[in-house]
Design an enzyme around this catalytic site. Structure first.
Site, PDB file in Angstrom:
ATOM      1  N   GLU A 145      17.248  16.191 -37.777  1.00 65.09           N
ATOM      2  CA  GLU A 145      17.159  17.507 -37.112  1.00 65.09           C
ATOM      3  C   GLU A 145      18.535  17.995 -36.676  1.00 65.09           C
ATOM      4  O   GLU A 145      18.700  19.187 -36.400  1.00 65.09           O
ATOM      5  CB  GLU A 145      16.192  17.437 -35.919  1.00 65.09           C
ATOM      6  CG  GLU A 145      16.793  17.010 -34.585  1.00 65.09           C
ATOM      7  CD  GLU A 145      17.073  15.520 -34.488  1.00 65.09           C
ATOM      8  OE1 GLU A 145      16.830  14.801 -35.474  1.00 65.09           O
ATOM      9  OE2 GLU A 145      17.535  15.070 -33.411  1.00 65.09           O
ATOM     10  N   HIS A 147      19.065  11.134 -37.231  1.00 66.11           N
ATOM     11  CA  HIS A 147      18.649  12.429 -36.665  1.00 66.11           C
ATOM     12  C   HIS A 147      18.771  13.564 -37.684  1.00 66.11           C
ATOM     13  O   HIS A 147      19.669  14.402 -37.569  1.00 66.11           O
ATOM     14  CB  HIS A 147      19.493  12.760 -35.432  1.00 66.11           C
ATOM     15  CG  HIS A 147      19.105  12.007 -34.210  1.00 66.11           C
ATOM     16  ND1 HIS A 147      18.012  12.340 -33.435  1.00 66.11           N
ATOM     17  CD2 HIS A 147      19.631  10.904 -33.634  1.00 66.11           C
ATOM     18  CE1 HIS A 147      17.899  11.497 -32.425  1.00 66.11           C
ATOM     19  NE2 HIS A 147      18.869  10.608 -32.528  1.00 66.11           N
ATOM     20  N   CYS A 203      14.191   8.825 -35.006  1.00 67.50           N
ATOM     21  CA  CYS A 203      14.831   8.069 -33.938  1.00 67.50           C
ATOM     22  C   CYS A 203      13.792   7.331 -33.080  1.00 67.50           C
ATOM     23  O   CYS A 203      13.240   6.344 -33.527  1.00 67.50           O
ATOM     24  CB  CYS A 203      15.763   8.948 -33.105  1.00 67.50           C
ATOM     25  SG  CYS A 203      16.883   7.949 -32.090  1.00 67.50           S
TER      26      CYS A 203
END
Ligand SMILES: [Mn+2]
Length: 249
Positions: free
Chosen positions: A226, A224, A121
């Site tokens: 994660e 993203h 990001c």
């Protein structure tokens, strides 16, 4: 000669609360999120995470880079446009000058040392600016007809598709073709930096991944991973590939 480590040590940059976010979220949110999301993904890949906080000067960054095997540039606030020689536009949101300076320097030093690097990001934006590229400051006001790249949904929810280039590091890691991602960003790569190539784009043309093929492993994505690595194998593969690259120096 240092003792050989059996696990890779992965530095993860960590943003802090700035601007309006101070009043919207609890203090410590970024540290908690960075550890719980990025940190646990690194642990799941058999590596050890260590946070890199705001405020390091070059000497401190060099010491950190001496010890880590890989680096994740994590999500966070907007990058100030002065770093790519532009004036702020109306859509620019919160910025953190000290974080900008620390992450831009860290990215340049990591590239110079060829330390495996994964940008996420804000991380793709930092990588692009560190290499001399520029950013779209606010997709919604600057790109007519663009998809909704900043939906108000959980980072575990997929939001739009991207097309991955066949002949790219990203394509070799997770396969070419179209995948769904959980984008949540209002800035994006504009002019791609010299030395970087685009390895994924959204259906509206917004750049979603860049890489530096001259490095061992320098890859950044606009979405993203994660947030979705527990349920999405594509996203787990990105972290695995970073950790694998750390063992190939
Ligand atoms: Mn997007």
């Amino acid at each position: 000669m240092p003792a050989r480590r059996c696990k890779a040590l992965i530095g993860i940059t960590c943003s802090r609360m700035v601007g309006a976010a101070w009043s919207q979220l609890s203090k410590g949110h970024f540290i908690n999120y960075t550890l719980e999301a990025y940190g646990r993904a690194v642990v799941a890949c058999g590596a050890v995470p260590v946070l890199v906080p705001v405020g390091q000067v070059t000497a401190g960054l060099e010491l950190i880079l001496d010890r880590i095997d890989g680096l994740i540039l994590s999500g966070g606030p907007d990058v100030h446009p002065r770093h790519y020689r532009a004036m702020p536009l109306a859509g620019l949101a919160d910025v953190d000058d000290e974080l900008d300076r620390m992450e831009l320097e860290l990215a340049r030093l990591a590239l110079a040392r060829d330390i495996p690097l994964l940008g996420i990001c804000r991380g793709i934006q930092i990588l692009n600016v560190a290499c001399g590229g520029s950013l779209i400051q606010d997709i919604g006001s600057q790109v007519p007809g663009a998809l909704l790249h900043n939906p108000s949904i959980d980072k575990r929810v997929l939001s739009h598709t991207v097309r991955i280039e066949t002949d790219s590091l990203l394509g070799r890691i997770i396969g070419a073709g179209e995948i769904w991602v959980n984008g949540r960003h209002h800035q994006a790569v504009d002019k791609v930096a010299p030395g970087l190539t685009v390895s994924a784009v959204a259906p509206d043309g917004i750049v979603e991944a860049v890489e530096d093929s001259a490095r061992r492993f320098a890859l950044a994505v606009q979405w993203h991973p994660e947030g979705t690595w527990k349920s999405d194998p594509h996203c787990l593969r990105l972290f695995e590939a970073l950790v694998e690259a750390c063992g190939s120096g």
